[in-house]
Design an enzyme around this catalytic site. Structure first.
Site, short mmCIF file in Angstrom:
data_model
loop_
_atom_site.label_atom_id
_atom_site.label_comp_id
_atom_site.label_asym_id
_atom_site.label_seq_id
_atom_site.Cartn_x
_atom_site.Cartn_y
_atom_site.Cartn_z
CE LYS A 160 -0.87 -32.70 44.26
NZ LYS A 160 -0.94 -33.28 42.90
CE LYS A 179 9.17 -25.58 44.34
NZ LYS A 179 8.95 -24.13 44.59
CG ASP A 271 4.24 -17.32 51.08
OD1 ASP A 271 3.55 -17.11 52.11
OD2 ASP A 271 3.98 -18.23 50.28
NE ARG A 275 2.10 -20.91 53.91
CZ ARG A 275 1.84 -19.91 54.73
NH1 ARG A 275 1.68 -20.15 56.03
NH2 ARG A 275 1.75 -18.67 54.28
CG ASN A 276 6.40 -21.23 52.21
OD1 ASN A 276 5.98 -22.27 51.70
ND2 ASN A 276 5.76 -20.09 52.10
CG ASP A 289 7.02 -21.41 48.14
OD1 ASP A 289 7.13 -20.72 47.11
OD2 ASP A 289 5.99 -21.99 48.47
#
Length: 407
Positions: A160, A179, A271, A275-276, A289
């Site tokens: 997502k 995306k 960010d 996770r990115n 990201d």
């Protein structure tokens, strides 16, 4: 010039790829090869949104970046002859208008209010096609970033994103990540991420392959496919029994080299976290990201930022810089050497910032080399000016690597 303004941040220099004679009196003509500096980026104000939604048509809507809360969005809806403006708020990385119903991304939010007004003045019926969006789309075609939808096969959902699903695709026989957005109301913000990616090319950044713009309004950002997923999941699923110190140090250097490149090009990620970062089939870590990536001089609302990864001055004063990315890199190093643990274990989220501002630093993860822990602590200086640059961090990590290879 509107096409270029829509596609690049202010202050960016670019080289014209074609001759442009202008189609209106206010247009600036230029020739192929001219160096152009973008001095302003068009931003839709409250008043401009109301003009764009005129003549009144109940259910006509658009999503713009908030002028009062930079980085947030505002939903503007035409209803019974006037325009209502709804702030889209961030809470724990989710979006909400009424703080009762929460959504993973803008696409979900728009789809919800398209089927049900649910407290709004009217149900969302028809997105306003934005001139700036069309201009940005044209620029992708002219600059060679447009791909052909007929050559793309969408296979399955693999994640997502802020604007919609991320899917595994096949483009000309190669696996790609896609995306997807199918609503023009959020297209401008979506295209802003793609336009950032067109300016960046490095072996440790997830590479943009192109953008697909459908006539019906569908938009797709196509990037290289990273087969082993996010770094945080990779670390957690394999652990210290599989991943040795050399592998952890390699991931650290991969990310540092990407950030050194962003630093050199005056971009702030904002960010940075495990996770990115994505891992390729051949175990190369690449930063991804770019939803929050902006020029170093721009501002950002703190509502959507992850507290445990964000520098104190960024949370407190909205001061973002390469040095705030350095703070986040220190947290990411801690994630790597703890094999994907959540930072600040056993400390309630509400207590993290007060403790950090008093000088608290996390202990070294079990088994972390002292030299690497020193690098982490250097990233966590409360005075941003005393933190090292990414160039210095890379040099430190390379010295650690050389020392370990000699042992």
């Amino acid at each position: 010039m509107s096409a270029i303004q829509a596609a690049w941040p202010s202050g960016t220099e670019c080289i014209a790829k074609y001759n442009f004679h202008g189609t209106a009196e206010q247009d600036l003509p230029f020739c192929k090869g001219d160096v152009l500096t973008i001095v302003a980026v068009t931003k839709i104000t409250r008043e401009q949104a109301e003009r764009l939604l005129y003549p009144p048509e109940t259910g006509l809507f658009l999503v713009r970046e908030s002028t009062n809360y930079p980085g947030d969005y505002t939903l503007c809806v035409s209803c019974d002859g006037k325009v209502e403006h709804y702030r889209i708020m961030y809470h724990s990385s989710k979006l909400s208008i009424d703080e009762e119903v929460y959504f993973e991304n803008l696409m979900q939010l728009v789809e919800h209010y398209t089927s049900d007004a649910d407290g709004l003045c009217t149900r969302l019926i028809k997105p306003k096609v934005m001139e700036g969006t069309v201009a940005a789309q044209d620029e992708f075609y002219r600059s060679g970033w447009a791909l052909n939808m007929k050559e793309l096969k969408l296979l399955q959902t693999i994640g997502k994103g802020e604007f919609g699903d991320v899917m595994l695709g096949d483009y000309r026989g190669n696996k790609v990540a896609v995306k997807c957005i199918k609503n023009d109301a959020t297209a401008q913000a979506f295209l802003a991420e793609a336009s950032v990616m067109t300016q960046l090319r490095h072996s440790n950044l997830v590479q943009l392959l192109g953008v697909i713009v459908e006539e019906k309004g569908g938009l797709y950002i196509v990037t290289e496919y990273m087969a082993k997923g996010s770094l945080v999941d990779y670390l957690r699923s394999r652990g210290r029994s599989v991943l040795g110190g050399d592998c952890l140090l390699k991931f650290s250097l991969d990310v540092c080299e990407a950030m050194e490149y962003l630093e050199g090009n005056n971009f702030v990620h904002r960010d940075l976290a495990a996770r990115n970062v994505l891992v390729s089939e051949d175990n190369v870590a690449k930063v991804s990201d770019f939803g929050l990536t902006k020029e170093a001089s721009s501002t950002q609302d703190t509502g959507k930022l992850p507290v445990k990864w964000t520098a104190p001055e960024a949370l407190r004063e909205k001061k973002f810089s390469t040095k705030s990315d350095v703070w986040s890199f220190g947290i990411l190093l801690w994630e790597i050497y703890s094999f994907g643990r959540v930072p600040y274990p056993r400390i309630p989220l509400k207590d993290v910032v007060p403790r950090v501002e008093k000088g608290y630093k996390m202990d070294a993860p079990d088994g972390c080399p002292p030299a690497v822990y020193e690098v982490m602590k250097n990233c966590w200086h409360l005075d941003a000016a005393t933190r090292p640059s990414f160039l210095q961090l890379r040099e430190q990590l390379e010295r650690i690597k050389t020392h370990e290879m000699r042992l």
